[in-house]
Design a protein around this motif. Structure first.
Motif, mmCIF file in Angstrom:
data_model
loop_
_atom_site.group_PDB
_atom_site.id
_atom_site.type_symbol
_atom_site.label_atom_id
_atom_site.label_comp_id
_atom_site.label_asym_id
_atom_site.label_seq_id
_atom_site.Cartn_x
_atom_site.Cartn_y
_atom_site.Cartn_z
ATOM 1 N N ARG A 101 0.841 -1.189 0.000
ATOM 2 C CA ARG A 101 0.000 0.000 0.000
ATOM 3 C C ARG A 101 0.877 1.240 0.000
ATOM 4 N NH1 ARG A 101 -4.716 0.526 4.336
ATOM 5 N NH2 ARG A 101 -5.471 -1.183 3.035
ATOM 6 N N SER A 102 0.592 2.113 -0.921
ATOM 7 C CA SER A 102 1.368 3.346 -1.005
ATOM 8 C C SER A 102 0.489 4.515 -0.610
ATOM 9 C CB SER A 102 1.901 3.541 -2.429
ATOM 10 O OG SER A 102 0.831 3.634 -3.345
ATOM 11 N N PHE A 103 1.119 5.610 -0.131
ATOM 12 C CA PHE A 103 0.384 6.812 0.228
ATOM 13 C C PHE A 103 1.322 7.994 0.090
ATOM 14 C CE2 PHE A 103 2.338 5.240 4.096
ATOM 15 C CZ PHE A 103 2.827 6.379 4.708
ATOM 16 N N ASP A 104 0.719 9.144 -0.045
ATOM 17 C CA ASP A 104 1.496 10.366 -0.176
ATOM 18 C C ASP A 104 1.943 10.810 1.221
ATOM 19 O OD1 ASP A 104 1.776 13.440 -0.154
ATOM 20 O OD2 ASP A 104 1.805 12.942 -2.290
ATOM 21 N N ARG A 105 3.236 10.775 1.463
ATOM 22 C CA ARG A 105 3.750 11.053 2.800
ATOM 23 C C ARG A 105 3.441 12.479 3.239
ATOM 24 N NH1 ARG A 105 7.962 12.594 6.062
ATOM 25 N NH2 ARG A 105 8.653 11.042 7.611
ATOM 26 N N GLU A 106 3.587 13.427 2.330
ATOM 27 C CA GLU A 106 3.352 14.822 2.685
ATOM 28 C C GLU A 106 1.886 15.077 3.026
ATOM 29 O OE1 GLU A 106 5.545 17.305 3.275
ATOM 30 O OE2 GLU A 106 6.922 15.615 3.151
ATOM 31 N N THR A 107 0.994 14.435 2.274
ATOM 32 C CA THR A 107 -0.432 14.586 2.562
ATOM 33 C C THR A 107 -0.761 13.998 3.929
ATOM 34 O OG1 THR A 107 -1.007 14.516 0.217
ATOM 35 C CG2 THR A 107 -2.764 14.007 1.784
ATOM 36 N N ALA A 108 -0.210 12.815 4.195
ATOM 37 C CA ALA A 108 -0.448 12.178 5.490
ATOM 38 C C ALA A 108 0.126 13.013 6.628
ATOM 39 C CB ALA A 108 0.165 10.776 5.501
ATOM 40 N N LEU A 109 1.281 13.611 6.401
ATOM 41 C CA LEU A 109 1.921 14.431 7.432
ATOM 42 C C LEU A 109 1.090 15.680 7.718
ATOM 43 C CD1 LEU A 109 4.322 14.931 9.295
ATOM 44 C CD2 LEU A 109 5.537 15.933 7.360
ATOM 45 N N GLU A 110 0.540 16.287 6.678
ATOM 46 C CA GLU A 110 -0.304 17.467 6.878
ATOM 47 C C GLU A 110 -1.544 17.119 7.700
ATOM 48 O OE1 GLU A 110 -1.791 21.431 6.481
ATOM 49 O OE2 GLU A 110 0.202 20.504 6.393
ATOM 50 N N LYS A 111 -2.090 15.930 7.459
ATOM 51 C CA LYS A 111 -3.253 15.493 8.240
ATOM 52 C C LYS A 111 -2.870 15.251 9.697
ATOM 53 C CE LYS A 111 -5.736 13.517 4.311
ATOM 54 N NZ LYS A 111 -6.228 12.289 3.660
ATOM 55 N N ALA A 112 -1.648 14.789 9.920
ATOM 56 C CA ALA A 112 -1.179 14.621 11.293
ATOM 57 C C ALA A 112 -1.014 15.972 11.975
ATOM 58 C CB ALA A 112 0.143 13.854 11.304
ATOM 59 N N VAL A 113 -0.538 16.970 11.226
ATOM 60 C CA VAL A 113 -0.432 18.327 11.773
ATOM 61 C C VAL A 113 -1.797 18.788 12.275
ATOM 62 C CG1 VAL A 113 -0.009 20.753 11.205
ATOM 63 C CG2 VAL A 113 1.555 19.001 10.353
ATOM 64 N N MET A 114 -2.815 18.594 11.444
ATOM 65 C CA MET A 114 -4.157 19.038 11.819
ATOM 66 C C MET A 114 -4.688 18.286 13.039
ATOM 67 S SD MET A 114 -4.891 21.511 9.886
ATOM 68 C CE MET A 114 -3.621 22.191 8.807
ATOM 69 N N ALA A 115 -4.397 16.984 13.122
ATOM 70 C CA ALA A 115 -4.872 16.191 14.251
ATOM 71 C C ALA A 115 -4.232 16.649 15.560
ATOM 72 C CB ALA A 115 -4.587 14.711 14.007
ATOM 73 N N PHE A 116 -2.917 16.811 15.566
ATOM 74 C CA PHE A 116 -2.236 17.265 16.781
ATOM 75 C C PHE A 116 -2.618 18.709 17.121
ATOM 76 C CE2 PHE A 116 1.105 13.897 15.991
ATOM 77 C CZ PHE A 116 0.928 13.230 17.190
ATOM 78 N N TRP A 117 -2.793 19.523 16.115
ATOM 79 C CA TRP A 117 -3.163 20.923 16.324
ATOM 80 C C TRP A 117 -4.535 21.025 16.975
ATOM 81 C CZ3 TRP A 117 -2.620 24.876 11.676
ATOM 82 C CH2 TRP A 117 -2.742 26.179 12.158
ATOM 83 N N GLU A 118 -5.433 20.170 16.532
ATOM 84 C CA GLU A 118 -6.806 20.214 17.049
ATOM 85 C C GLU A 118 -6.904 19.646 18.456
ATOM 86 O OE1 GLU A 118 -10.669 20.916 17.570
ATOM 87 O OE2 GLU A 118 -9.577 21.551 15.770
ATOM 88 N N HIS A 119 -6.212 18.531 18.725
ATOM 89 C CA HIS A 119 -6.440 17.801 19.971
ATOM 90 C C HIS A 119 -5.268 17.850 20.951
ATOM 91 C CE1 HIS A 119 -10.042 16.223 18.115
ATOM 92 N NE2 HIS A 119 -9.338 15.791 17.091
#
Length: 231
Positions: free
Chosen positions: A43-61
């Motif tokens: 399974r492949s994924f875009d690392r930068e996209t996933a990292l940006e989503k992690a930024v939002m998760a930590f920022w929110e919670h």
């Protein structure tokens, strides 16, 4: 499966004609050859996209309230992929903080470098904070300030503390420069002014989390600037 002795299965007829068929004819059994297993693509994924989503998760919670399950759900990847690409939760958070600082938190550094006076730099920082902390479509406030709430990891807590202290040190350095060139009175307390700026920013961040608008934070910034000494 039971096959009579008269049953003959010609396995090679399609490949080599009569001779191949004869060679492949087996009496009393079926020639069952192993089917090669198909290798699934990782399974492949875009690392930068996933990292940006992690930024939002930590920022929110915040750090403590964001679990690995929360992260994999937000990033759209499994736990093995998270660990393989980013390491553990703390390593991911360290990278998130660096990314946040570059993408969202660099306005203070730019103001200190670009404005002609210390007061102008601090005024710009506070006004831009009012905008950045209330931008629609993303979490409000400052990640570096908010993520420390209820944090039980000494390493993470210390890392965030050092970042906040570094900001105050940068403010103090710029203010001392202003004193040195006569922009501010010689008796101005550079350390107190720097800490005041840091305290206002931290308060603005929490106010934004609590729902304060951009205009309300801009009004707060205006009041905060009235304490600055003038020559």
């Amino acid at each position: 499966m039971v096959v009579s002795e008269e049953t003959k299965v010609q396995v090679g007829a399609a490949e080599g004609g009569p001779e191949s068929a004869a060679e492949s004819t087996v009496e009393g059994a079926v020639d069952v050859r192993p089917v090669p297993k198909r290798r699934g693509r990782p399974r492949s994924f875009d690392r930068e996209t996933a990292l940006e989503k992690a930024v939002m998760a930590f920022w929110e919670h915040g750090y403590e309230a964001t679990s690995v399950s929360d992260l994999t759900r937000a990033m759209g990847i499994g736990a093995p992929s998270l660990y393989a690409a980013f390491g553990d939760k703390q390593a991911l958070f360290d990278e998130v903080v660096r990314v946040y600082g570059t993408r969202y938190g660099s306005f203070a550094e730019r103001a200190l470098a670009e404005e002609p006076t210390a007061r102008a730099a601090v005024e710009r920082i506070l006004r831009e904070a009012a905008v950045e902390y209330t931008t629609p479509g993303r979490p409000h406030g400052c990640l570096v300030i908010h993520a420390a709430t209820n944090c039980t990891s000494p390493e993470v807590e210390e890392s965030l503390r050092e970042r906040r202290k570094a900001d105050i040190a940068a403010f103090e350095s710029r203010i001392r420069d202003g004193i040195a060139v006569g922009e501010l009175p010689a008796g101005a307390d550079a350390r107190a002014l720097a800490r005041h700026t840091g305290a206002v920013l931290q308060g603005m961040s929490q106010q934004a989390r609590d729902g304060a608008s951009r205009e309300e934070l801009e009004a707060l910034a205006e009041i905060a600037l009235t304490i600055w000494p003038r020559t």
